[in-house]
Design an enzyme around this catalytic site. Structure first.
Site, PDB file in Angstrom:
ATOM      1  N   GLU A 281      -6.033  -4.742  30.292  1.00  0.00           N
ATOM      2  CA  GLU A 281      -6.117  -3.645  29.317  1.00  0.00           C
ATOM      3  C   GLU A 281      -7.483  -2.971  29.291  1.00  0.00           C
ATOM      4  O   GLU A 281      -7.665  -1.946  28.618  1.00  0.00           O
ATOM      5  CB  GLU A 281      -5.739  -4.150  27.932  1.00  0.00           C
ATOM      6  CG  GLU A 281      -4.262  -4.497  27.795  1.00  0.00           C
ATOM      7  CD  GLU A 281      -3.876  -5.824  28.440  1.00  0.00           C
ATOM      8  OE1 GLU A 281      -2.705  -5.955  28.853  1.00  0.00           O
ATOM      9  OE2 GLU A 281      -4.730  -6.729  28.543  1.00  0.00           O
TER      10      GLU A 281
ATOM     11  N   ILE B 133      -9.626 -16.143  35.286  1.00  0.00           N
ATOM     12  CA  ILE B 133      -9.829 -17.445  35.921  1.00  0.00           C
ATOM     13  C   ILE B 133      -8.576 -17.789  36.716  1.00  0.00           C
ATOM     14  O   ILE B 133      -7.458 -17.711  36.195  1.00  0.00           O
ATOM     15  CB  ILE B 133     -10.131 -18.531  34.861  1.00  0.00           C
ATOM     16  CG1 ILE B 133     -11.423 -18.170  34.109  1.00  0.00           C
ATOM     17  CG2 ILE B 133     -10.246 -19.902  35.525  1.00  0.00           C
ATOM     18  CD1 ILE B 133     -11.730 -19.065  32.924  1.00  0.00           C
TER      19      ILE B 133
ATOM     20  N   GLU C 147      -2.642 -21.450  39.016  1.00  0.00           N
ATOM     21  CA  GLU C 147      -1.844 -22.015  40.103  1.00  0.00           C
ATOM     22  C   GLU C 147      -0.917 -21.006  40.757  1.00  0.00           C
ATOM     23  O   GLU C 147      -0.235 -21.337  41.723  1.00  0.00           O
ATOM     24  CB  GLU C 147      -1.027 -23.189  39.570  1.00  0.00           C
ATOM     25  CG  GLU C 147      -1.896 -24.335  39.081  1.00  0.00           C
ATOM     26  CD  GLU C 147      -1.086 -25.473  38.495  1.00  0.00           C
ATOM     27  OE1 GLU C 147       0.155 -25.388  38.461  1.00  0.00           O
ATOM     28  OE2 GLU C 147      -1.710 -26.453  38.065  1.00  0.00           O
ATOM     29  N   THR C 148      -0.853 -19.783  40.243  1.00  0.00           N
ATOM     30  CA  THR C 148       0.066 -18.777  40.784  1.00  0.00           C
ATOM     31  C   THR C 148      -0.731 -17.581  41.302  1.00  0.00           C
ATOM     32  O   THR C 148      -1.922 -17.434  41.014  1.00  0.00           O
ATOM     33  CB  THR C 148       1.035 -18.291  39.687  1.00  0.00           C
ATOM     34  OG1 THR C 148       0.295 -17.535  38.715  1.00  0.00           O
ATOM     35  CG2 THR C 148       1.741 -19.457  39.006  1.00  0.00           C
TER      36      THR C 148
ATOM     37  N   HIS D 270      -0.762 -14.719  40.239  1.00  0.00           N
ATOM     38  CA  HIS D 270      -1.047 -13.804  39.130  1.00  0.00           C
ATOM     39  C   HIS D 270      -2.513 -13.353  39.151  1.00  0.00           C
ATOM     40  O   HIS D 270      -2.820 -12.178  38.940  1.00  0.00           O
ATOM     41  CB  HIS D 270      -0.718 -14.507  37.803  1.00  0.00           C
ATOM     42  CG  HIS D 270      -0.992 -13.688  36.586  1.00  0.00           C
ATOM     43  ND1 HIS D 270      -0.183 -12.655  36.195  1.00  0.00           N
ATOM     44  CD2 HIS D 270      -1.991 -13.764  35.668  1.00  0.00           C
ATOM     45  CE1 HIS D 270      -0.669 -12.117  35.080  1.00  0.00           C
ATOM     46  NE2 HIS D 270      -1.758 -12.774  34.740  1.00  0.00           N
TER      47      HIS D 270
ATOM     48  N   PHE E 147     -17.786  -2.299  36.236  1.00  0.00           N
ATOM     49  CA  PHE E 147     -16.940  -3.479  36.409  1.00  0.00           C
ATOM     50  C   PHE E 147     -17.751  -4.728  36.084  1.00  0.00           C
ATOM     51  O   PHE E 147     -18.496  -5.243  36.912  1.00  0.00           O
ATOM     52  CB  PHE E 147     -16.442  -3.527  37.859  1.00  0.00           C
ATOM     53  CG  PHE E 147     -15.474  -4.642  38.149  1.00  0.00           C
ATOM     54  CD1 PHE E 147     -14.122  -4.491  37.896  1.00  0.00           C
ATOM     55  CD2 PHE E 147     -15.908  -5.830  38.708  1.00  0.00           C
ATOM     56  CE1 PHE E 147     -13.225  -5.509  38.181  1.00  0.00           C
ATOM     57  CE2 PHE E 147     -15.015  -6.856  39.004  1.00  0.00           C
ATOM     58  CZ  PHE E 147     -13.672  -6.692  38.737  1.00  0.00           C
TER      59      PHE E 147
END
Length: 162
Positions: free
Chosen positions: A67, A91, A94-95, A97, A122
């Site tokens: 966001e 952070i 495990e995926t 994402h 950034f």
């Protein structure tokens, strides 16, 4: 970039100009708040140290790092600002994402900067674990919030001098 050879908060290689008279937005993600709160404090304190007036710093919170994109866009659409600093922390889990969010946030922040022809900084940590994040949010590698604020000031000064 923070490494064992460099502290993020070491500005001995450059002179940071005065921030007096400039208006800054700081958009901070609430996700990983212990980390992003420390990043915010670093950024805000550095702006003040460089002469920014507290009234010229507009701070807003957004739910997460994704966001930050719309938060920065809204600020620049509705406020007269010289630069926006985006602060977040993603952070790795495990995926995949992590990869999607980091990529989207980096590209989105760049696109907002181009859209508004204003510096959008950034200041998002993309770390493997909580310890790495804390090391870069006021720990042994300094504070990326400081770095983001210094970058914002330097970019505003560049725009002024062109």
């Amino acid at each position: 970039m923070a490494t064992h050879l460099k502290n993020l908060s070491d500005f001995s290689h450059t002179t940071i100009p005065s921030a007096k008279g400039y208006r800054f937005g700081i958009v901070t993600a609430q996700w990983n708040a212990d980390v992003t709160g420390a990043l915010y404090k670093g950024a805000y304190d550095l702006l003040l140290k460089q002469g920014a007036n507290p009234e010229d710093i507009l701070s807003v919170l957004v739910p997460g790092s994704y966001e930050l994109i719309s938060g920065a866009d809204l600020l620049l659409s509705k406020q007269n600002l010289d630069a926006v600093i985006c602060l977040g922390c993603v952070i790795q889990g495990e995926t995949p994402h992590f990869d999607y969010i980091c990529n989207a946030v980096a590209n989105g922040i760049a696109n907002v900067s181009i859209k508004h022809a204003k510096p959008v900084i950034f200041g998002v940590l993309t770390t493997l674990n909580q310890d790495q994040a804390m090391d870069r949010a006021g720990g042994k590698h300094g504070n990326k919030g400081d770095e983001a604020a210094a970058t914002a000031i330097l970019m505003v000064e560049l725009e002024k001098n062109l």
